[in-house]
Design an enzyme around this catalytic site. Structure first.
Site, PDB file in Angstrom:
ATOM      1  N   GLY A  13       0.820  -1.221   0.000  1.00 36.58           N
ATOM      2  CA  GLY A  13       0.000   0.000   0.000  1.00 36.58           C
ATOM      3  C   GLY A  13       0.842   1.254   0.000  1.00 36.58           C
ATOM      4  NE  ARG A  16      -4.801   6.022  -3.027  1.00 38.08           N
ATOM      5  CZ  ARG A  16      -5.723   5.840  -2.077  1.00 38.08           C
ATOM      6  NH1 ARG A  16      -6.058   6.831  -1.276  1.00 38.08           N
ATOM      7  NH2 ARG A  16      -6.312   4.668  -1.930  1.00 38.08           N
ATOM      8  CG  ASN A  88       1.013   1.482   4.820  1.00 38.21           C
ATOM      9  OD1 ASN A  88       0.762   2.223   5.773  1.00 38.21           O
ATOM     10  ND2 ASN A  88       0.558   1.739   3.593  1.00 38.21           N
ATOM     11  CE1 TYR A 153      -8.323   0.621   9.680  1.00 36.91           C
ATOM     12  CE2 TYR A 153      -8.522   1.571  11.878  1.00 36.91           C
ATOM     13  CZ  TYR A 153      -7.841   1.454  10.679  1.00 36.91           C
ATOM     14  OH  TYR A 153      -6.674   2.164  10.483  1.00 36.91           O
ATOM     15  CE  LYS A 157      -5.122  -1.058  10.477  1.00 36.26           C
ATOM     16  NZ  LYS A 157      -3.956  -1.259   9.601  1.00 36.26           N
ATOM     17  CB  ILE A 186      -2.053   9.919   9.888  1.00 38.96           C
ATOM     18  CG1 ILE A 186      -1.437   9.205  11.110  1.00 38.96           C
ATOM     19  CG2 ILE A 186      -0.979  10.460   8.955  1.00 38.96           C
ATOM     20  CD1 ILE A 186      -0.556  10.040  12.003  1.00 38.96           C
TER      21      ILE A 186
HETATM   22  P1  NAP Z   1      -4.913   5.539   2.306  1.00 38.82           P
HETATM   23  O1  NAP Z   1      -4.541   6.956   2.179  1.00 38.82           O
HETATM   24  O2  NAP Z   1      -6.313   5.119   2.029  1.00 38.82           O
HETATM   25  O3  NAP Z   1      -3.902   4.668   1.390  1.00 38.82           O
HETATM   26  C1  NAP Z   1      -4.043   3.274   1.384  1.00 38.82           C
HETATM   27  C2  NAP Z   1      -2.958   2.645   0.546  1.00 38.82           C
HETATM   28  O4  NAP Z   1      -3.100   1.220   0.663  1.00 38.82           O
HETATM   29  C3  NAP Z   1      -3.075   2.957  -0.934  1.00 38.82           C
HETATM   30  O5  NAP Z   1      -1.780   2.932  -1.483  1.00 38.82           O
HETATM   31  C4  NAP Z   1      -3.928   1.790  -1.468  1.00 38.82           C
HETATM   32  O6  NAP Z   1      -3.722   1.530  -2.868  1.00 38.82           O
HETATM   33  C5  NAP Z   1      -3.354   0.668  -0.633  1.00 38.82           C
HETATM   34  N1  NAP Z   1      -4.249  -0.469  -0.467  1.00 38.82           N
HETATM   35  C6  NAP Z   1      -5.501  -0.485   0.034  1.00 38.82           C
HETATM   36  N2  NAP Z   1      -5.987  -1.742   0.014  1.00 38.82           N
HETATM   37  C7  NAP Z   1      -5.019  -2.525  -0.515  1.00 38.82           C
HETATM   38  C8  NAP Z   1      -4.933  -3.898  -0.832  1.00 38.82           C
HETATM   39  N3  NAP Z   1      -5.934  -4.763  -0.592  1.00 38.82           N
HETATM   40  N4  NAP Z   1      -3.787  -4.353  -1.396  1.00 38.82           N
HETATM   41  C9  NAP Z   1      -2.756  -3.518  -1.658  1.00 38.82           C
HETATM   42  N5  NAP Z   1      -2.783  -2.204  -1.380  1.00 38.82           N
HETATM   43  C10 NAP Z   1      -3.912  -1.713  -0.826  1.00 38.82           C
HETATM   44  O7  NAP Z   1      -4.612   4.993   3.790  1.00 38.82           O
HETATM   45  P2  NAP Z   1      -3.617   5.569   4.900  1.00 38.82           P
HETATM   46  O8  NAP Z   1      -4.373   6.516   5.740  1.00 38.82           O
HETATM   47  O9  NAP Z   1      -2.334   5.959   4.300  1.00 38.82           O
HETATM   48  O10 NAP Z   1      -3.417   4.249   5.791  1.00 38.82           O
HETATM   49  C11 NAP Z   1      -2.281   3.402   5.661  1.00 38.82           C
HETATM   50  C12 NAP Z   1      -2.269   2.420   6.811  1.00 38.82           C
HETATM   51  O11 NAP Z   1      -2.231   3.137   8.042  1.00 38.82           O
HETATM   52  C13 NAP Z   1      -3.507   1.526   6.879  1.00 38.82           C
HETATM   53  O12 NAP Z   1      -3.161   0.241   7.309  1.00 38.82           O
HETATM   54  C14 NAP Z   1      -4.365   2.221   7.917  1.00 38.82           C
HETATM   55  O13 NAP Z   1      -5.255   1.345   8.532  1.00 38.82           O
HETATM   56  C15 NAP Z   1      -3.289   2.715   8.867  1.00 38.82           C
HETATM   57  N6  NAP Z   1      -3.713   3.825   9.724  1.00 38.82           N
HETATM   58  C16 NAP Z   1      -4.064   5.023   9.198  1.00 38.82           C
HETATM   59  C17 NAP Z   1      -4.434   6.053  10.052  1.00 38.82           C
HETATM   60  C18 NAP Z   1      -4.816   7.420   9.566  1.00 38.82           C
HETATM   61  O14 NAP Z   1      -5.195   8.261  10.403  1.00 38.82           O
HETATM   62  N7  NAP Z   1      -4.718   7.714   8.290  1.00 38.82           N
HETATM   63  C19 NAP Z   1      -4.477   5.839  11.438  1.00 38.82           C
HETATM   64  C20 NAP Z   1      -4.124   4.600  11.920  1.00 38.82           C
HETATM   65  C21 NAP Z   1      -3.722   3.596  11.066  1.00 38.82           C
HETATM   66  P3  NAP Z   1      -4.594   2.312  -4.001  1.00 38.82           P
HETATM   67  O15 NAP Z   1      -3.982   3.689  -4.113  1.00 38.82           O
HETATM   68  O16 NAP Z   1      -4.420   1.517  -5.232  1.00 38.82           O
HETATM   69  O17 NAP Z   1      -5.989   2.356  -3.499  1.00 38.82           O
END
Ligand code: NAP
Length: 245
Positions: A13, A16, A88, A153, A157, A186
């Site tokens: 992932g 982005r 990730n 979710y 996690k 984030i």
């Molecule tokens: P995001 O902006 O939605 O980006 C998600 C990324 O993961 C994208 O590159 C997406 O690819 C890829 N992805 C999604 N499903 C996938 C799959 N089945 N196989 C391969 N790639 C996949 O999410 P983010 O906020 O950066 O979150 C990243 C990680 O941090 C996640 O595990 C999330 O749960 C965790 N997290 C985030 C936050 C927050 O506040 N943002 C807080 C706690 C934990 P595409 O571009 O092709 O869709």
């Protein structure tokens, strides 16, 4: 100063948000990186460009073992081995339990938890042979505290946290460290979906009084992947502005 010169990393992932920041940080510190993405090819190409083409993206559904194996094999041949795995990739499909359907539950568990099993299982073999490696899983504050509307979710996690500690115990004797990072709020596309009133409530829970940036998580990944963290394993590092202290 953290130096990861010549290390080989795979980030799931990575096109982005947090994953992209991790890819760019690892490249800036000298790593060669392969990253996966689900479907957004345009975002993946942009990440490759921004890395100065040091990172190479491959489309693969992290929740599918078959896709994981294909992309993992590509990473090994492209990089010539693997030193760092960052699990990730993740999604949200929020709903109250009364309205949540089976597909919403299963898809989140598959993308967020089974994906960690898939890539970790593949990575331990080469890491065991070379008697070195670091696996870093991205979990969430929600896996620690729970959150109404996110039972799927939170379960995924919390599962990642338990998986991290179990695998850390299994592979410690081979000099492989396994840790997790639990981000708070984030600013990414994932949290961009939240309504203003939800963001206000969240802000009130953050002692440092600001939302996090993807780079804060990338900094923690770089540390855990480096020799500075060689005696740290089985830990869940919260990077959340103090939300869970
Ligand atoms: P995001 O902006 O939605 O980006 C998600 C990324 O993961 C994208 O590159 C997406 O690819 C890829 N992805 C999604 N499903 C996938 C799959 N089945 N196989 C391969 N790639 C996949 O999410 P983010 O906020 O950066 O979150 C990243 C990680 O941090 C996640 O595990 C999330 O749960 C965790 N997290 C985030 C936050 C927050 O506040 N943002 C807080 C706690 C934990 P595409 O571009 O092709 O869709």
């Amino acid at each position: 100063m953290i130096n990861l010169e010549g290390k080989r990393a795979l980030v799931t992932g990575g096109s982005r948000g947090i994953g992209k920041a991790i890819v760019l940080k690892l490249c800036a510190l000298g790593c060669n990186v392969v990253f996966t993405y689900a479907s957004n090819e345009e975002a993946a190409l942009l990440t490759e460009n921004e890395s100065g083409n040091k990172a190479k993206g491959i489309k693969a559904d992290a929740g599918s073992f078959e896709d994981a194996k294909t992309s993992f094999d590509f990473a090994i041949s492209h990089l010539g081995g693997l030193d760092i795995l960052v699990n990730n990739a993740g999604i949200t499909r929020d709903n109250l339990i009364m309205r949540m359907n089976e597909e919403e539950f299963d898809s989140v568990i598959t993308a967020n938890l089974k994906s960690v099993f898939n890539y970790s299982k593949l990575a331990v073999s080469p890491m065991m042979s070379q008697r070195k490696g670091s696996i870093i899983n991205i979990t969430s504050v929600v896996g620690i505290t729970g959150n109404a509307g996110q039972s799927n979710y939170a379960a995924s996690k919390a599962g990642v946290a338990g998986f991290t500690k179990s695998l850390a115990k299994e592979v410690a004797s081979r000099n492989i460290t396994v840790n997790a990072i639990a981000p708070g709020f984030i600013s990414t596309d994932m949290t961009g979906k939240l309504k203003e009133n939800q963001k206000e409530v969240l802000m009130s829970l953050i002692p440092l009084k600001k939302f996090g940036e993807p780079e804060y998580i990338a900094d923690a990944v770089a540390f855990l992947a480096s020799d500075s963290a060689k005696y740290i394993t089985g830990q869940i590092l919260s990077v959340d502005g103090g939300m869970t202290m």
